[in-house]
Design an enzyme around this catalytic site. Structure first.
Site, short mmCIF file in Angstrom:
data_model
loop_
_atom_site.label_atom_id
_atom_site.label_comp_id
_atom_site.label_asym_id
_atom_site.label_seq_id
_atom_site.Cartn_x
_atom_site.Cartn_y
_atom_site.Cartn_z
N SER A 7 0.84 -1.20 0.00
CA SER A 7 0.00 0.00 0.00
C SER A 7 0.87 1.25 0.00
O SER A 7 1.66 1.47 0.93
CB SER A 7 -0.89 0.03 1.24
OG SER A 7 -1.44 1.33 1.39
N HIS A 32 -1.45 -1.27 -4.07
CA HIS A 32 -2.70 -0.93 -3.38
C HIS A 32 -2.75 0.58 -3.13
O HIS A 32 -1.80 1.16 -2.57
CB HIS A 32 -2.75 -1.70 -2.06
CG HIS A 32 -4.03 -1.60 -1.30
ND1 HIS A 32 -5.14 -2.36 -1.59
CD2 HIS A 32 -4.37 -0.83 -0.24
CE1 HIS A 32 -6.11 -2.07 -0.73
NE2 HIS A 32 -5.67 -1.12 0.10
N ASP A 34 -4.87 3.56 -1.28
CA ASP A 34 -5.88 3.83 -0.26
C ASP A 34 -6.42 5.24 -0.42
O ASP A 34 -5.73 6.23 -0.15
CB ASP A 34 -5.26 3.67 1.13
CG ASP A 34 -5.10 2.21 1.50
OD1 ASP A 34 -6.10 1.46 1.37
OD2 ASP A 34 -4.00 1.80 1.89
N MET A 36 -8.91 8.08 0.80
CA MET A 36 -9.67 8.49 1.99
C MET A 36 -10.11 9.94 1.85
O MET A 36 -9.35 10.77 1.36
CB MET A 36 -8.80 8.36 3.24
CG MET A 36 -8.20 6.98 3.43
SD MET A 36 -7.30 6.88 4.98
CE MET A 36 -6.52 5.27 4.81
N HIS A 65 -8.71 1.12 -3.33
CA HIS A 65 -9.59 0.88 -2.19
C HIS A 65 -10.24 2.21 -1.80
O HIS A 65 -9.58 3.10 -1.26
CB HIS A 65 -8.72 0.32 -1.05
CG HIS A 65 -9.45 0.06 0.23
ND1 HIS A 65 -8.79 -0.21 1.41
CD2 HIS A 65 -10.78 0.02 0.52
CE1 HIS A 65 -9.67 -0.40 2.38
NE2 HIS A 65 -10.89 -0.26 1.87
N MET A 67 -12.22 4.45 0.38
CA MET A 67 -12.78 4.70 1.72
C MET A 67 -13.34 6.12 1.71
O MET A 67 -12.82 7.03 2.36
CB MET A 67 -11.68 4.53 2.78
CG MET A 67 -11.28 3.08 2.99
SD MET A 67 -9.67 2.92 3.77
CE MET A 67 -8.60 3.10 2.36
N MET A 136 -11.33 -6.03 6.12
CA MET A 136 -10.49 -5.06 6.83
C MET A 136 -10.07 -5.66 8.17
O MET A 136 -10.92 -6.07 8.97
CB MET A 136 -11.25 -3.76 7.10
CG MET A 136 -11.48 -2.86 5.90
SD MET A 136 -9.99 -2.37 5.01
CE MET A 136 -9.02 -1.58 6.30
N ASP A 174 -6.50 -6.57 4.70
CA ASP A 174 -5.88 -5.25 4.65
C ASP A 174 -5.80 -4.65 6.05
O ASP A 174 -6.83 -4.40 6.68
CB ASP A 174 -6.74 -4.36 3.73
CG ASP A 174 -6.15 -2.98 3.51
OD1 ASP A 174 -5.04 -2.70 4.00
OD2 ASP A 174 -6.83 -2.18 2.83
C1 DX5 Z 1 -6.23 1.32 6.18
C2 DX5 Z 1 -5.81 1.04 4.76
C3 DX5 Z 1 -4.71 0.03 4.64
C4 DX5 Z 1 -3.44 0.48 5.24
C5 DX5 Z 1 -2.60 -0.70 5.55
O1 DX5 Z 1 -7.30 2.17 6.21
O2 DX5 Z 1 -6.89 0.54 4.02
O3 DX5 Z 1 -4.50 -0.34 3.30
O4 DX5 Z 1 -2.72 1.31 4.39
O5 DX5 Z 1 -1.52 -0.22 6.20
P1 DX5 Z 1 -0.69 -1.03 7.27
O6 DX5 Z 1 -0.09 -2.20 6.52
O7 DX5 Z 1 0.27 -0.05 7.73
O8 DX5 Z 1 -1.66 -1.50 8.32
ZN ZN Z 2 -6.56 -0.41 1.87
#
Ligand code: DX5
Ligand code: ZN
Length: 217
Positions: A7, A32, A34, A36, A65, A67, A136, A174
């Site tokens: 990620s 990956h 993320d 947000m 992903h 969010m 998750m 994840d």
């Molecule tokens: C959390 C994300 C994850 C995160 C994982 O909200 O969806 O993808 O980046 O990071 P680590 O491996 O640091 O838990």
């Molecule tokens: Zn993620």
């Protein structure tokens, strides 16, 4: 062999191209991303611009992903930016069947994610239509959190559901993935492992990627 998806949330974004190349050369399978928005989760990261930048520097599949609130409004932007897979959260999307169909119509693979407090049973009527189910293993919003152990049971439940439906979606986990939880997740039945901190915040990104790859290979 399981898929390793580093990620870039944990990467040095001022060196994004170099960081992606490093994990790619070391054997990462997907990248990956993320996304947000400060609403669905308390944190804000980046949008399609960064996905587009990542697309320019690697041929690896981009695992996006979302969010965010109202993901339907942004599907096209992320797919145009180069997303290979788009995963939306079950908790956010009201007409999930429609959204999954829309992602596929726009030309990407479609995934559905559930938070740690959301039961696997909420996926029973959508699972056969998706390419990926994301469990998750931390509360979404931040990297570097501790793995929530009952996620392993949920992975087992999703694997059972897949069998029952005779479906062939991938099971992804994840959050909090390191050497120990990677092995546990694999044993529980995961096909795709996302890892941010344990790769990009390690002293040696290449070595950390290779180690995780060997572990799950
Ligand atoms: C959390 C994300 C994850 C995160 C994982 O909200 O969806 O993808 O980046 O990071 P680590 O491996 O640091 O838990
Ligand atoms: Zn993620």
């Amino acid at each position: 062999m399981a898929i390793l998806a580093p990620s870039i949330l944990a990467a040095d974004l001022s060196n994004l191209a170099q960081q992606i190349r490093m994990v790619e050369i070391a054997g990462a399978n997907w990248i990956h991303c993320d996304i947000m928005d400060g609403h669905f989760v308390p944190n804000i990261t980046f949008g399609p611009i960064i996905v587009k930048a990542a697309r320019r520097v690697t041929k690896l599949p981009l695992d996006v992903h979302l969010m965010i609130e109202k993901p339907d409004n942004y599907l096209e932007d992320f797919i145009k930016a180069g997303a290979t897979t788009i995963t939306v959260h079950q908790e956010e999307v009201i007409h999930l069947n429609r959204t999954i169909n829309e992602i596929k119509t726009l030309g990407a693979n479609a995934g559905v994610a559930i938070n740690p407090s959301t039961p696997v049973s909420t996926l029973e009527d959508i699972a056969e239509f998706v390419d990926l189910v994301l469990i998750m293993s931390v509360n979404p919003g931040f990297g570097g959190q501790t793995f929530i152990n009952n996620s392993l049971r949920k992975v087992g439940e999703v694997a059972e559901l897949r069998k029952k439906l005779n479906a062939n979606f991938l099971i992804e986990i994840d959050g909090g993935i390191d050497r120990i939880t990677a092995k546990q997740s694999l044993d529980a039945g995961c096909d795709v492992l996302v890892a941010g901190t344990s790769i990009f915040k390690s002293d040696n990104i290449s070595a950390a990627t290779i180690e995780l790859k060997n572990l799950i290979g």
